[in-house]
Design a protein around this motif. Structure first.
Motif, PDB file in Angstrom:
ATOM      1  N   UNK A  67      38.488 -10.158   8.629  1.00 57.68           N
ATOM      2  CA  UNK A  67      37.053  -9.885   8.450  1.00 57.68           C
ATOM      3  C   UNK A  67      36.771  -8.385   8.338  1.00 57.68           C
ATOM      4  N   UNK A  68      37.509  -7.584   9.105  1.00 58.90           N
ATOM      5  CA  UNK A  68      37.251  -6.145   9.151  1.00 58.90           C
ATOM      6  C   UNK A  68      37.856  -5.394   7.963  1.00 58.90           C
ATOM      7  N   UNK A  69      39.116  -5.677   7.632  1.00 64.54           N
ATOM      8  CA  UNK A  69      39.839  -4.904   6.619  1.00 64.54           C
ATOM      9  C   UNK A  69      39.145  -4.872   5.258  1.00 64.54           C
ATOM     10  N   UNK A  70      38.692  -6.005   4.705  1.00 60.38           N
ATOM     11  CA  UNK A  70      38.024  -5.931   3.393  1.00 60.38           C
ATOM     12  C   UNK A  70      36.774  -5.041   3.435  1.00 60.38           C
ATOM     13  N   UNK A  71      36.054  -5.052   4.539  1.00 62.58           N
ATOM     14  CA  UNK A  71      34.856  -4.207   4.666  1.00 62.58           C
ATOM     15  C   UNK A  71      35.239  -2.722   4.700  1.00 62.58           C
ATOM     16  N   UNK A  74      36.350  -1.677   1.154  1.00 64.51           N
ATOM     17  CA  UNK A  74      35.196  -1.544   0.262  1.00 64.51           C
ATOM     18  C   UNK A  74      34.285  -0.390   0.686  1.00 64.51           C
ATOM     19  N   UNK A  75      34.643   0.250   1.795  1.00 57.99           N
ATOM     20  CA  UNK A  75      33.859   1.353   2.363  1.00 57.99           C
ATOM     21  C   UNK A  75      32.450   0.919   2.776  1.00 57.99           C
ATOM     22  N   UNK A  76      32.288  -0.373   3.019  1.00 56.42           N
ATOM     23  CA  UNK A  76      31.020  -0.889   3.526  1.00 56.42           C
ATOM     24  C   UNK A  76      30.904  -0.600   5.026  1.00 56.42           C
ATOM     25  N   UNK A 103      30.995   1.601  12.160  1.00 58.12           N
ATOM     26  CA  UNK A 103      29.681   1.905  11.596  1.00 58.12           C
ATOM     27  C   UNK A 103      29.459   0.901  10.486  1.00 58.12           C
ATOM     28  N   UNK A 104      28.398   0.108  10.614  1.00 51.22           N
ATOM     29  CA  UNK A 104      28.115  -0.971   9.665  1.00 51.22           C
ATOM     30  C   UNK A 104      26.693  -0.842   9.156  1.00 51.22           C
ATOM     31  N   UNK A 105      26.393  -1.432   7.979  1.00 49.47           N
ATOM     32  CA  UNK A 105      25.011  -1.371   7.470  1.00 49.47           C
ATOM     33  C   UNK A 105      24.053  -2.067   8.423  1.00 49.47           C
TER      34      UNK A 105
END
Length: 108
Positions: A67-71, A74-76, A103-105
């Protein structure tokens, strides 16, 4: 610039029983580093947890890393830091928990 928020994710450190690491020296509040391993032969989403003084502590559990790695890629999301938050030592096993700060949106 989109608004962001910081979240802490508490994760158990996963490693094989014969992991070559001296867990007697790990302490609560030790800073650790999360290292993505995109070329890991077993799991392209692998997130290694390194102790700066003693080497690799273990890995973020695969379902959470997926769950974490793709984010992160993608620099999201951005890694802000990580540290040991809990240690449970018993006669045959040591359980270590790490808090990963991301740090997340911001969601509405």
């Amino acid at each position: 610039m989109p608004k962001t928020r910081t979240v802490d994710v508490k994760v158990p450190v996963r490693r094989p029983r014969d992991w070559p690491y001296d867990f007697s020296k790990v302490r609560v509040d030790d800073t650790v580093v999360i290292v993505p391993e995109p070329n890991n032969a077993v799991d392209k989403n692998a997130l290694r947890i390194d102790d700066l003084e003693r080497g690799t502590l273990g890995y973020v559990p695969a379902p959470l890393a997926a769950k974490i790695t793709p984010q992160l890629q993608a620099k999201a999301w951005a890694l802000v830091g990580a540290q040991v938050t809990e240690i449970d030592r018993n006669a045959t096993w040591v359980d270590v928990f790490v808090s990963i700060r991301l740090k997340v949106p911001e969601t509405n």
